[in-house]
Design a protein around this motif. Structure first.
Motif, PDB file in Angstrom:
ATOM      1  N   ARG A 106       4.166  37.705 -28.087  1.00 43.61           N
ATOM      2  CA  ARG A 106       4.947  37.421 -29.291  1.00 43.61           C
ATOM      3  C   ARG A 106       6.097  36.454 -28.997  1.00 43.61           C
ATOM      4  N   LEU A 107       6.670  36.642 -27.850  1.00 45.87           N
ATOM      5  CA  LEU A 107       7.767  35.774 -27.415  1.00 45.87           C
ATOM      6  C   LEU A 107       7.285  34.322 -27.314  1.00 45.87           C
ATOM      7  N   LEU A 108       6.101  34.209 -26.759  1.00 46.63           N
ATOM      8  CA  LEU A 108       5.513  32.880 -26.557  1.00 46.63           C
ATOM      9  C   LEU A 108       5.217  32.219 -27.904  1.00 46.63           C
ATOM     10  N   ARG A 109       4.761  33.033 -28.834  1.00 47.23           N
ATOM     11  CA  ARG A 109       4.474  32.508 -30.177  1.00 47.23           C
ATOM     12  C   ARG A 109       5.778  32.026 -30.836  1.00 47.23           C
ATOM     13  N   THR A 110       6.831  32.818 -30.705  1.00 50.70           N
ATOM     14  CA  THR A 110       8.132  32.436 -31.280  1.00 50.70           C
ATOM     15  C   THR A 110       8.595  31.112 -30.664  1.00 50.70           C
ATOM     16  N   ALA A 111       8.446  31.006 -29.344  1.00 54.42           N
ATOM     17  CA  ALA A 111       8.891  29.794 -28.661  1.00 54.42           C
ATOM     18  C   ALA A 111       8.093  28.594 -29.165  1.00 54.42           C
ATOM     19  N   TRP A 112       6.792  28.775 -29.262  1.00 53.11           N
ATOM     20  CA  TRP A 112       5.914  27.684 -29.723  1.00 53.11           C
ATOM     21  C   TRP A 112       6.283  27.271 -31.159  1.00 53.11           C
ATOM     22  N   GLU A 113       6.444  28.269 -32.049  1.00 53.56           N
ATOM     23  CA  GLU A 113       6.786  27.970 -33.451  1.00 53.56           C
ATOM     24  C   GLU A 113       8.131  27.249 -33.550  1.00 53.56           C
ATOM     25  N   SER A 114       9.027  27.540 -32.611  1.00 52.87           N
ATOM     26  CA  SER A 114      10.373  26.951 -32.676  1.00 52.87           C
ATOM     27  C   SER A 114      10.493  25.666 -31.866  1.00 52.87           C
ATOM     28  N   GLY A 115       9.376  25.224 -31.285  1.00 52.84           N
ATOM     29  CA  GLY A 115       9.417  24.006 -30.483  1.00 52.84           C
ATOM     30  C   GLY A 115      10.246  24.179 -29.223  1.00 52.84           C
ATOM     31  N   LEU A 116      10.170  25.368 -28.618  1.00 55.98           N
ATOM     32  CA  LEU A 116      10.904  25.619 -27.376  1.00 55.98           C
ATOM     33  C   LEU A 116       9.916  25.798 -26.226  1.00 55.98           C
ATOM     34  N   GLY A 117      10.075  24.971 -25.207  1.00 55.85           N
ATOM     35  CA  GLY A 117       9.173  25.033 -24.061  1.00 55.85           C
ATOM     36  C   GLY A 117       9.789  25.795 -22.902  1.00 55.85           C
ATOM     37  N   CYS A 191      15.312  28.187 -22.620  1.00 53.23           N
ATOM     38  CA  CYS A 191      14.169  27.302 -22.862  1.00 53.23           C
ATOM     39  C   CYS A 191      14.689  25.887 -23.070  1.00 53.23           C
ATOM     40  N   PHE A 192      13.798  24.995 -23.464  1.00 52.10           N
ATOM     41  CA  PHE A 192      14.233  23.624 -23.744  1.00 52.10           C
ATOM     42  C   PHE A 192      13.331  23.045 -24.831  1.00 52.10           C
ATOM     43  N   PRO A 193      13.852  22.078 -25.604  1.00 51.60           N
ATOM     44  CA  PRO A 193      13.052  21.526 -26.695  1.00 51.60           C
ATOM     45  C   PRO A 193      11.787  20.865 -26.154  1.00 51.60           C
ATOM     46  N   LYS A 194      10.669  21.085 -26.834  1.00 49.79           N
ATOM     47  CA  LYS A 194       9.409  20.507 -26.368  1.00 49.79           C
ATOM     48  C   LYS A 194       8.477  20.361 -27.573  1.00 49.79           C
ATOM     49  N   ASP A 195       7.654  19.357 -27.509  1.00 46.08           N
ATOM     50  CA  ASP A 195       6.717  19.096 -28.592  1.00 46.08           C
ATOM     51  C   ASP A 195       5.760  20.279 -28.775  1.00 46.08           C
ATOM     52  N   GLU A 202      -0.785  23.379 -23.510  1.00 46.98           N
ATOM     53  CA  GLU A 202      -0.529  23.993 -22.194  1.00 46.98           C
ATOM     54  C   GLU A 202      -0.930  25.479 -22.210  1.00 46.98           C
ATOM     55  N   ILE A 203      -0.575  26.159 -23.289  1.00 49.78           N
ATOM     56  CA  ILE A 203      -0.917  27.590 -23.400  1.00 49.78           C
ATOM     57  C   ILE A 203      -2.438  27.741 -23.355  1.00 49.78           C
ATOM     58  N   GLU A 204      -3.123  26.900 -24.112  1.00 50.71           N
ATOM     59  CA  GLU A 204      -4.600  26.978 -24.174  1.00 50.71           C
ATOM     60  C   GLU A 204      -5.202  26.737 -22.784  1.00 50.71           C
ATOM     61  N   ARG A 205      -4.628  25.769 -22.077  1.00 46.81           N
ATOM     62  CA  ARG A 205      -5.138  25.451 -20.734  1.00 46.81           C
ATOM     63  C   ARG A 205      -4.968  26.657 -19.796  1.00 46.81           C
ATOM     64  N   PHE A 206      -3.804  27.302 -19.863  1.00 45.76           N
ATOM     65  CA  PHE A 206      -3.564  28.465 -18.999  1.00 45.76           C
ATOM     66  C   PHE A 206      -4.483  29.625 -19.376  1.00 45.76           C
ATOM     67  N   LEU A 207      -4.675  29.814 -20.695  1.00 42.83           N
ATOM     68  CA  LEU A 207      -5.541  30.923 -21.124  1.00 42.83           C
ATOM     69  C   LEU A 207      -6.986  30.672 -20.699  1.00 42.83           C
ATOM     70  N   ASN A 208      -7.425  29.422 -20.822  1.00 41.64           N
ATOM     71  CA  ASN A 208      -8.801  29.092 -20.416  1.00 41.64           C
ATOM     72  C   ASN A 208      -9.007  29.337 -18.932  1.00 41.64           C
ATOM     73  N   ARG A 209      -7.995  28.952 -18.147  1.00 45.71           N
ATOM     74  CA  ARG A 209      -8.119  29.153 -16.695  1.00 45.71           C
ATOM     75  C   ARG A 209      -8.256  30.650 -16.386  1.00 45.71           C
ATOM     76  N   ARG A 210      -7.486  31.483 -17.108  1.00 45.26           N
ATOM     77  CA  ARG A 210      -7.606  32.928 -16.906  1.00 45.26           C
ATOM     78  C   ARG A 210      -9.013  33.418 -17.253  1.00 45.26           C
ATOM     79  N   ARG A 211      -9.509  32.952 -18.415  1.00 46.62           N
ATOM     80  CA  ARG A 211     -10.849  33.411 -18.832  1.00 46.62           C
ATOM     81  C   ARG A 211     -11.895  33.036 -17.795  1.00 46.62           C
ATOM     82  N   GLU A 212     -11.708  31.866 -17.166  1.00 50.87           N
ATOM     83  CA  GLU A 212     -12.693  31.415 -16.166  1.00 50.87           C
ATOM     84  C   GLU A 212     -12.611  32.208 -14.863  1.00 50.87           C
ATOM     85  N   THR A 213     -11.384  32.621 -14.502  1.00 52.43           N
ATOM     86  CA  THR A 213     -11.220  33.193 -13.153  1.00 52.43           C
ATOM     87  C   THR A 213     -10.997  34.703 -13.133  1.00 52.43           C
TER      88      THR A 213
END
Ligand SMILES: Cc1cc2nc3c(=O)[nH]c(=O)nc-3n(C[C@H](O)[C@H](O)[C@H](O)COP(=O)(O)OP(=O)(O)OC[C@H]3O[C@@H](n4cnc5c(N)ncnc54)[C@H](O)[C@@H]3O)c2cc1C
Length: 300
Positions: A106-117, A191-195, A202-213
């Motif tokens: 949930r924290l990650l979702r809040t950060a993403w919605e707020s443009g915080l990396g 955090c810091f401002p991020k697109d 980036e989140i998708e890439r990390f999640l995919n790597r987890r699913r693979e390994t």
């Protein structure tokens, strides 16, 4: 009965008797808690701390139960679960302030919605914020200690304390909260401002790597053993021939040898025995004693 009534009268959150802890651990094992409390306000924690100290009752704290092996006999005394009662999140500029019971997802979702990396590394860690800080959870080259600015906690006497990251001694899967046994109630994360699109990719890439390994289809507690310096516990277990080793319903994963899976009906005893066998295997083959990353709770 008296303990139940007194606890119930003293807190705003919920209390249950004999709650099966297997319902609150990602391994899906663990027997009953005598008294299971989900606090709603910090005063609940202070009350429970005073109450257990006065009555000489054991007190155990858990978050999302994703790093716990709880015994089949369960836990005596009071178990406090930091969860939905204490999961508020607010933003203060580039700082996210959140309570200890909030899930990292949930924290990650809040950060993403707020443009915080800055928090993307935690994608897929199924932890509460408090548990993640206590364990200094990490992935993808970063850990909680890299983002924590300040932690608010209640010590065992019920006193609220605020500590800066520098005072918490963060290192690999360790913070000195593990030694002091304070309860983490809130955390400030820098955090810091991020697109937003970049954060999402980036989140998708990390999640995919987890699913693979990682074997995410069956209950586990993630990595069971800590990596010894300069090596990986998974590599050592695999090289020692540990993949597929079984005790009852517990099995060393074929996909990732540092994961022990509950393939159905595993008991804590099964898992503990399997852990013992894996340790022996690696010890005999490489002379390395693997240290546990998962926390044992209760009698084994
Ligand atoms: C599929 C899977 C993948 C995982 N991947 C990773 C990973 O990539 N990196 C990683 O580091 N870990 C990983 N883990 C392990 C786990 O998520 C972490 O160790 C996490 O920090 C545990 O958090 P939790 O809230 O579940 O804590 P719990 O497991 O409930 O508790 C862990 C410890 O923290 C204490 N604690 C919990 N909450 C508090 C609080 N508010 N105050 C004081 N003490 C508290 C407990 O007493 C206990 O000692 C994974 C686990 C699973 C199941």
């Amino acid at each position: 009965m008296e303990v139940y009534l007194d606890l119930k009268a003293g807190i705003r959150g919920s209390i249950r008797v004999g709650e099966m802890l297997g319902a609150h651990t990602t391994w899906r094992v663990g027997g009953p808690a005598d008294y299971f409390v989900e606090p709603a306000v910090i005063e609940d924690l202070q009350f429970v701390l005073r109450f257990t100290a006065e009555r000489g009752l054991p007190l155990t704290v858990m978050g999302n139960g994703s790093n716990l092996l709880v015994s089949d006999a369960g836990l005596r005394g009071v178990v406090v679960r930091m969860g939905s009662g204490m999961d508020r999140v607010v933003l203060d500029g580039n700082v996210i302030l959140a309570q200890g019971g909030v899930r990292l997802s949930r924290l990650l979702r809040t950060a993403w919605e707020s443009g915080l990396g800055g928090l993307e590394f935690m994608a897929g860690i199924p932890a509460s914020l408090g548990g993640a800080v206590v364990m200094n959870a990490g992935a993808n080259g970063l850990c909680m200690g890299d983002r924590v600015e300040e932690v608010t906690m209640v010590d065992r006497s019920g006193t609220v304390q605020r500590r800066s990251a520098g005072e918490l001694g963060f290192r690999y899967r360790w913070s000195n909260i593990q030694a002091g046994k304070e309860i983490v109630t809130a955390v400030a994360l820098r955090c810091f401002p991020k697109d937003r699109d970049e954060i999402g990719r980036e989140i998708e890439r990390f999640l995919n790597r987890r699913r693979e390994t990682q074997p995410l289809e069956q209950p586990s507690a993630g990595c069971v053993f800590k990596n010894p310096p300069g090596d990986s516990a998974g590599r050592l277990i695999e090289a020692a021939g540990g993949k597929g080793l079984r005790v009852g319903g517990a099995e060393v994963s074929y996909k990732h040898a540092n994961f022990v899976l509950n393939t159905g009906g595993a008991t804590a005893r099964d898992i503990m025995e399997l852990i013992r066998q894996v340790r022996q295997l690696v010890g005999d083959k490489f002379g390395i004693e693997l240290g546990l990353e998962v926390n044992l709770m209760g009698d084994f």
